[in-house]
Design a protein around this motif. Structure first.
Motif, PDB file in Angstrom:
ATOM      1  N   GLU A 240       0.927  -1.041  -0.019  1.00  0.00           N
ATOM      2  CA  GLU A 240      -0.073  -0.076  -0.103  1.00  0.00           C
ATOM      3  C   GLU A 240       1.119   1.362   0.073  1.00  0.00           C
ATOM      4  N   GLY A 241       1.941   1.374   0.699  1.00  0.00           N
ATOM      5  CA  GLY A 241       2.766   2.191   0.966  1.00  0.00           C
ATOM      6  C   GLY A 241       3.581   2.519  -0.736  1.00  0.00           C
ATOM      7  N   LEU A 242       3.705   1.557  -1.225  1.00  0.00           N
ATOM      8  CA  LEU A 242       4.362   1.512  -2.535  1.00  0.00           C
ATOM      9  C   LEU A 242       3.526   2.195  -3.666  1.00  0.00           C
ATOM     10  N   LEU A 243       2.192   1.903  -3.468  1.00  0.00           N
ATOM     11  CA  LEU A 243       1.374   2.389  -4.447  1.00  0.00           C
ATOM     12  C   LEU A 243       1.029   4.060  -4.101  1.00  0.00           C
ATOM     13  N   ASP A 266      13.183  -1.021   5.694  1.00  0.00           N
ATOM     14  CA  ASP A 266      12.575  -2.023   4.472  1.00  0.00           C
ATOM     15  C   ASP A 266      11.701  -1.391   3.554  1.00  0.00           C
ATOM     16  N   VAL A 267      10.744  -0.161   4.036  1.00  0.00           N
ATOM     17  CA  VAL A 267      10.151   0.401   2.936  1.00  0.00           C
ATOM     18  C   VAL A 267      11.001   1.495   2.106  1.00  0.00           C
ATOM     19  N   ILE A 268      11.781   2.116   3.088  1.00  0.00           N
ATOM     20  CA  ILE A 268      12.723   2.939   2.326  1.00  0.00           C
ATOM     21  C   ILE A 268      13.518   2.507   0.874  1.00  0.00           C
ATOM     22  N   SER A 269      14.036   1.190   1.404  1.00  0.00           N
ATOM     23  CA  SER A 269      14.701   0.597   0.381  1.00  0.00           C
ATOM     24  C   SER A 269      13.804   0.014  -0.628  1.00  0.00           C
ATOM     25  N   GLN A 270      12.543  -0.396  -0.415  1.00  0.00           N
ATOM     26  CA  GLN A 270      11.581  -0.701  -1.656  1.00  0.00           C
ATOM     27  C   GLN A 270      11.342   0.202  -2.566  1.00  0.00           C
ATOM     28  N   VAL A 271      11.009   1.621  -2.066  1.00  0.00           N
ATOM     29  CA  VAL A 271      10.824   2.629  -2.635  1.00  0.00           C
ATOM     30  C   VAL A 271      11.911   3.296  -3.360  1.00  0.00           C
ATOM     31  N   ARG A 272      13.257   3.205  -2.769  1.00  0.00           N
ATOM     32  CA  ARG A 272      14.348   3.570  -3.539  1.00  0.00           C
ATOM     33  C   ARG A 272      14.404   2.667  -4.681  1.00  0.00           C
ATOM     34  N   ALA A 273      14.126   1.369  -4.732  1.00  0.00           N
ATOM     35  CA  ALA A 273      14.281   0.505  -5.716  1.00  0.00           C
ATOM     36  C   ALA A 273      13.224   0.801  -7.020  1.00  0.00           C
ATOM     37  N   ARG A 274      12.265   1.536  -6.725  1.00  0.00           N
ATOM     38  CA  ARG A 274      11.201   1.787  -7.517  1.00  0.00           C
ATOM     39  C   ARG A 274      10.988   3.181  -8.148  1.00  0.00           C
ATOM     40  N   THR A 275      11.943   4.083  -7.649  1.00  0.00           N
ATOM     41  CA  THR A 275      11.597   5.438  -7.892  1.00  0.00           C
ATOM     42  C   THR A 275      13.243   5.911  -8.614  1.00  0.00           C
ATOM     43  N   LEU A 276      13.262   6.878  -9.602  1.00  0.00           N
ATOM     44  CA  LEU A 276      14.449   7.643  -9.691  1.00  0.00           C
ATOM     45  C   LEU A 276      14.336   9.045  -9.117  1.00  0.00           C
ATOM     46  N   LEU A 277      13.187   9.321  -8.410  1.00  0.00           N
ATOM     47  CA  LEU A 277      13.158  10.526  -7.767  1.00  0.00           C
ATOM     48  C   LEU A 277      14.121  10.647  -6.523  1.00  0.00           C
ATOM     49  N   PRO A 278      14.662  11.881  -6.042  1.00  0.00           N
ATOM     50  CA  PRO A 278      14.991  11.847  -4.726  1.00  0.00           C
ATOM     51  C   PRO A 278      14.325  11.293  -3.674  1.00  0.00           C
ATOM     52  N   LEU A 279      14.945  10.441  -2.544  1.00  0.00           N
ATOM     53  CA  LEU A 279      14.123  10.051  -1.573  1.00  0.00           C
ATOM     54  C   LEU A 279      14.434  10.693  -0.374  1.00  0.00           C
ATOM     55  N   ALA A 280      13.747  11.173   0.624  1.00  0.00           N
ATOM     56  CA  ALA A 280      13.831  11.547   1.797  1.00  0.00           C
ATOM     57  C   ALA A 280      13.304  10.604   2.857  1.00  0.00           C
ATOM     58  N   ALA A 281      13.840  10.707   4.092  1.00  0.00           N
ATOM     59  CA  ALA A 281      13.287   9.940   4.888  1.00  0.00           C
ATOM     60  C   ALA A 281      13.231  10.728   6.386  1.00  0.00           C
ATOM     61  N   TYR A 282      12.307  10.761   7.274  1.00  0.00           N
ATOM     62  CA  TYR A 282      12.098  11.654   8.335  1.00  0.00           C
ATOM     63  C   TYR A 282      12.317  10.707   9.790  1.00  0.00           C
ATOM     64  N   GLN A 283      13.230  10.865  10.276  1.00  0.00           N
ATOM     65  CA  GLN A 283      13.620  10.365  11.598  1.00  0.00           C
ATOM     66  C   GLN A 283      12.770  11.161  12.588  1.00  0.00           C
ATOM     67  N   VAL A 284      11.667  10.545  12.980  1.00  0.00           N
ATOM     68  CA  VAL A 284      10.744  11.227  13.592  1.00  0.00           C
ATOM     69  C   VAL A 284      10.999  11.488  15.205  1.00  0.00           C
ATOM     70  N   SER A 285      10.206  12.163  15.758  1.00  0.00           N
ATOM     71  CA  SER A 285      10.463  12.628  17.214  1.00  0.00           C
ATOM     72  C   SER A 285      10.607  11.310  18.232  1.00  0.00           C
ATOM     73  N   GLY A 286       9.728  10.469  17.961  1.00  0.00           N
ATOM     74  CA  GLY A 286       9.833   9.249  18.990  1.00  0.00           C
ATOM     75  C   GLY A 286      11.400   8.533  18.711  1.00  0.00           C
ATOM     76  N   GLU A 287      11.592   8.424  17.509  1.00  0.00           N
ATOM     77  CA  GLU A 287      13.166   7.955  17.298  1.00  0.00           C
ATOM     78  C   GLU A 287      14.191   8.786  17.973  1.00  0.00           C
ATOM     79  N   TYR A 288      14.089  10.110  17.742  1.00  0.00           N
ATOM     80  CA  TYR A 288      14.799  11.189  18.568  1.00  0.00           C
ATOM     81  C   TYR A 288      14.918  10.777  19.966  1.00  0.00           C
ATOM     82  N   ALA A 289      13.670  10.731  20.626  1.00  0.00           N
ATOM     83  CA  ALA A 289      13.532  10.725  22.040  1.00  0.00           C
ATOM     84  C   ALA A 289      14.022   9.595  22.748  1.00  0.00           C
TER      85      ALA A 289
END
Length: 334
Positions: A240-243, A266-289
């Motif tokens: 669903e995320g890839l869609l 794993d989702v980052i990796s899968q999206v990266r494999a399917r697009t030529l666009l630049p890819l961002a990721a958000y290390q969110v507040s809970g990860e930081y905390a």
């Protein structure tokens, strides 16, 4: 009598390439630099800066201080900041009206930053949750309990146009409404704002890791977490995320993003494999905390742990990372 040899007959000894700092540096596959990082900046209307209790070391800044903080980050090598507002409760309503004020908090900060540092890339969030009294990212119909998709998208288009006219470089729709990327792109183009890019929160999960962020912008409502599962993705679903990422690309997104980052490598990796666009990721507040809290308890080395977490995100395929550690990475800008 000959002594028995303890040496193994190995042609390949991978440890040879780990034997010294020099060789380890020479063969590094992924290098993390300030160029990879986007620093979030929380903005408030006035008063002294406030530390966010659930995000130690992260602050809300009044406009002039937010500008000063952003400029210091830029001087230290950070190329981009992402702005988020904390709006007084008295200015919130069910429709998120304050989001459409051309002289509002975020347009004001954008103009101040771009006026003083035109080369600093400024990203602004496009969603209604900081502005709504109910805390949802869109227009909530209390009669049926639903978030109204198309009516929300119309407001988001107007919000994006206002941010573009203030001088923002990238608008970042984080709302997860259907069709909003194409509609925002068309709205910007119709307003002769073709220069403004769209960084799409393409794959945004209904995550338990957002709590501190909701504290930061003042959108947490009551105990627990506001239920956003009718528009944010289930953590169980990859396809669903890839869609969603595919649709956002087709609608004209310039950059795609996965949020959160660490639990979804794993989702980052899968999206990266399917697009030529630049890819961002958000290390969110809970990860930081959680990293900061563990380090404060002496359970982790803060510097080593946060750097490893960022390298993991980059290794998974992210070209850029929104992270609250950006300030620390470049030397604790104040």
């Amino acid at each position: 009598m000959a002594k028995p040899s303890h040496k193994l007959a190995l042609r390949r000894r991978p440890r040879r390439l780990r034997a010294s700092e020099g060789i380890r540096r020479l063969i590094e596959e992924h290098l993390l630099t300030a160029n990879d990082l986007i620093a979030p900046v929380f903005c408030k209307e006035d008063g002294l800066r406030q530390e966010i209790e659930s995000m130690p070391g992260v602050f809300r800044h009044k406009p002039e201080d937010a500008c000063r903080f952003a400029l210091e980050l830029h001087e230290r090598g950070v190329r981009a900041v992402a702005l988020f507002p904390c709006i007084p409760e008295g200015k919130k309503d069910a429709q998120g009206t304050a989001a459409l004020d051309p002289n509002g908090l975020i347009p004001q900060v954008i103009r101040e930053i771009k006026g003083r540092a035109p080369g600093l890339l400024v990203i602004a969030d496009v969603a209604l949750d900081p502005y709504t009294s109910h805390g949802h990212d869109g227009l909530w119909n209390p009669e049926n309990g639903e978030i109204e998709n198309d009516a929300t998208v119309r407001l988001l288009c107007e919000m994006a146009r206002i941010l573009g006219e203030a001088g923002v470089d990238l608008v970042a729709p984080s709302d997860m409404m259907d069709g909003r990327i194409g509609a925002i792109r068309a709205s910007l183009d119709d307003a002769s704002l073709e220069r403004v890019g769209v960084l799409a929160y393409a794959v945004k999960f209904a995550s338990a890791f957002y709590g501190p962020f909701r504290d930061a912008i003042g959108s947490r409502r009551g105990k627990g977490y506001l239920d956003k599962r009718t528009y944010q993705l289930s953590p169980t679903n990859l396809r669903e995320g890839l869609l969603e990422a595919q649709l956002d690309e087709e609608e004209g997104a310039d950059i795609l993003m996965v949020k959160p980052a660490g639990p979804y490598l794993d989702v980052i990796s899968q999206v990266r494999a399917r697009t030529l666009l630049p890819l961002a990721a958000y290390q969110v507040s809970g990860e930081y905390a959680q990293i900061v809290a563990a380090a404060r308890n002496g359970w982790l080395d803060l510097e080593a742990a946060y750097r490893e977490s960022l390298i993991a995100i980059k290794r998974a395929g992210a070209d850029m990372i929104i992270t609250y550690f950006a300030s620390r990475f470049v030397g604790n800008a104040e």
